[in-house]
Design an enzyme around this catalytic site. Structure first.
Site, PDB file in Angstrom:
ATOM      1  CG  HIS A 129     -12.460   4.367   8.495  1.00 11.31           C
ATOM      2  ND1 HIS A 129     -13.033   5.291   7.650  1.00 11.31           N
ATOM      3  CD2 HIS A 129     -11.137   4.685   8.554  1.00 11.31           C
ATOM      4  CE1 HIS A 129     -12.097   6.125   7.233  1.00 11.31           C
ATOM      5  NE2 HIS A 129     -10.948   5.784   7.758  1.00 11.31           N
ATOM      6  CD  GLN A 132      -8.592   2.884   5.019  1.00 10.66           C
ATOM      7  OE1 GLN A 132      -8.419   4.056   5.290  1.00 10.66           O
ATOM      8  NE2 GLN A 132      -7.887   2.273   4.079  1.00 10.66           N
ATOM      9  CG  ASP A 223      -6.385   0.473  12.593  1.00 13.38           C
ATOM     10  OD1 ASP A 223      -5.536   1.324  12.241  1.00 13.38           O
ATOM     11  OD2 ASP A 223      -7.501   0.788  13.059  1.00 13.38           O
ATOM     12  CB  CYS A 263      -6.583   1.980   7.381  1.00 14.43           C
ATOM     13  SG  CYS A 263      -6.295   2.152   9.159  1.00 14.43           S
ATOM     14  NE  ARG A 291     -10.414   6.384   2.677  1.00 16.35           N
ATOM     15  CZ  ARG A 291     -10.265   7.048   3.828  1.00 16.35           C
ATOM     16  NH1 ARG A 291      -9.230   6.779   4.612  1.00 16.35           N
ATOM     17  NH2 ARG A 291     -11.165   7.926   4.235  1.00 16.35           N
TER      18      ARG A 291
HETATM   19  N1  NVA Z   1      -8.671   2.824  14.169  1.00 13.90           N
HETATM   20  C1  NVA Z   1      -8.038   4.074  13.782  1.00 13.90           C
HETATM   21  C2  NVA Z   1      -8.196   4.305  12.305  1.00 13.90           C
HETATM   22  C3  NVA Z   1      -7.502   5.535  11.804  1.00 13.90           C
HETATM   23  C4  NVA Z   1      -7.733   5.776  10.341  1.00 13.90           C
HETATM   24  C5  NVA Z   1      -8.658   5.208  14.582  1.00 13.90           C
HETATM   25  O1  NVA Z   1      -9.873   5.214  14.763  1.00 13.90           O
HETATM   26  O2  NVA Z   1      -7.906   6.079  15.023  1.00 13.90           O
HETATM   27  N1   CP Z   2      -6.886   5.902   6.997  1.00 10.82           N
HETATM   28  C1   CP Z   2      -7.370   7.106   7.330  1.00 10.82           C
HETATM   29  O1   CP Z   2      -8.566   7.308   7.471  1.00 10.82           O
HETATM   30  O2   CP Z   2      -6.426   8.084   7.460  1.00 10.82           O
HETATM   31  P1   CP Z   2      -6.635   9.540   8.049  1.00 10.82           P
HETATM   32  O3   CP Z   2      -6.883   9.395   9.520  1.00 10.82           O
HETATM   33  O4   CP Z   2      -5.328  10.242   7.770  1.00 10.82           O
HETATM   34  O5   CP Z   2      -7.782  10.203   7.352  1.00 10.82           O
END
Ligand code: NVA
Ligand code: CP
Length: 306
Positions: A129, A132, A223, A263, A291
């Site tokens: 990600h 982020q 997270d 995040c 972001r």
């Molecule tokens: N690790 C989480 C991050 C969400 C922004 C996911 O992949 O769902």
């Molecule tokens: N942190 C993040 O990416 O949030 P969303 O899943 O809401 O986009």
């Protein structure tokens, strides 16, 4: 032309250049000044997973840059009915100026990029990600923690921890990661990060005990224990992650003035206690806002490379 799929593809200088641009764009925006860097340009945004922050920040961001965003949910577009990704890539390339995708496997981003003639941005994959983590680093800088930086990540070995590995190993700071047994970071990502660390001077350490990992850190982060797509494993994960919640007791071990990042979305009572979350809400919501600024910088930077 460049894509933004993982920080693995970026040098230290490039990452710092984008961060500097984000700071400039944010400062101007706070003064009510919005330079139309991407006037009349259109960003296509494909979402194969849910989102609040990524969707809103990209849509607002491209608008503030003078362009427009198109939200494309796989529930609505032909991709969701089996149209090949490579055809979607070739069609969108003829109509829009940049594409963002939130998807499952990193290989889907790579496939799209292979057929795309416009820059592609990752809005999250199972592996990384990167947007982020750029926003997180912007927040670290704003709180003055980028000097003698020690980041401790406690939790799941997932897309967020992998992106921290890439950032730390490129920029050269200390990163400590503590995950429960069976939820370790990807071995290849760790190996690559250690290779980059030899050049940057980064110190990367894996801890079994989360408390040990937090001692002396000036940034603590975590997270969700259950990422998107892992819902069926929820009960098992909650049991396996016992002892990994970031709470007041663990935060006490960190350095004075430590900041806590998340995040979002956050699940209180699991990866973080209500009390730690609320005590650090300022940092967390600055991080969420960042972001927007970081993504505007990435879009402007990618457009300049064309
Ligand atoms: N690790 C989480 C991050 C969400 C922004 C996911 O992949 O769902
Ligand atoms: N942190 C993040 O990416 O949030 P969303 O899943 O809401 O986009």
């Amino acid at each position: 032309m460049r894509h933004f799929l993982t920080l693995r593809d970026f040098s230290k200088d490039e990452i710092l250049e984008i961060i500097a641009l984000a700071k400039k764009i944010k400062k101007r925006a706070k003064a009510g000044k919005f330079k139309p860097y991407l006037k009349d340009k259109v960003l296509g945004m494909i979402f194969e997973k849910s989102s609040t922050r990524t969707r809103v920040s990209f849509e607002v961001g491209i608008h503030q840059l003078g362009g427009a965003g198109i939200f494309l949910s796989t529930d609505d577009i032909q991709l969701g009915r089996g149209e090949p990704l490579r055809d979607t890539a070739r069609v969108l390339s003829r109509m829009v100026d940049m594409v963002m995708i939130r998807t499952f496997g990193q290989e889907r981003l790579e496939e799209f990029a292979k057929y795309s003639t416009v820059p592609l941005i990752s809005g999250l994959s199972d592996m990384y990600h990167p947007m982020q983590i750029l926003a997180d680093y912007l927040t670290v800088c704003e709180y003055g923690k980028d000097k003698n930086l020690i980041v401790s990540y406690v939790g799941d070995g997932n897309n967020i921890s992998h992106s921290w590995l890439m950032l730390a190993s490129k920029l050269g700071f200390e990163l400590r990661i503590s995950t429960p047994k069976g939820y370790e970071v990807n071995a290849q990502v760790l190996q690559d990060a250690r290779k980059f660390a030899q050049i940057s001077g980064a110190k990367i350490t894996i801890y079994e005990n989360p408390k040990e990992a937090i001692k002396g850190a000036n940034v603590v982060t975590t997270d969700t224990w259950v990422s998107m797509g892992q819902e069926a494993e929820k009960e098992k994960r909650i049991k396996d992650f016992e002892g990994f919640m970031v709470d007041d007791e663990t935060m006490k071990l960190a350095r004075e003035g430590v900041i806590f990042l998340h995040c979002l979305p956050a699940y209180r009572g699991y990866e973080v206690s209500e009390s730690v979350f609320e005590a650090h809400a300022n940092e967390i919501f600055d991080e969420a806002e960042n972001r927007l600024h970081a993504q505007k910088a990435v879009m402007v930077w990618l457009d300049k490379q064309r």
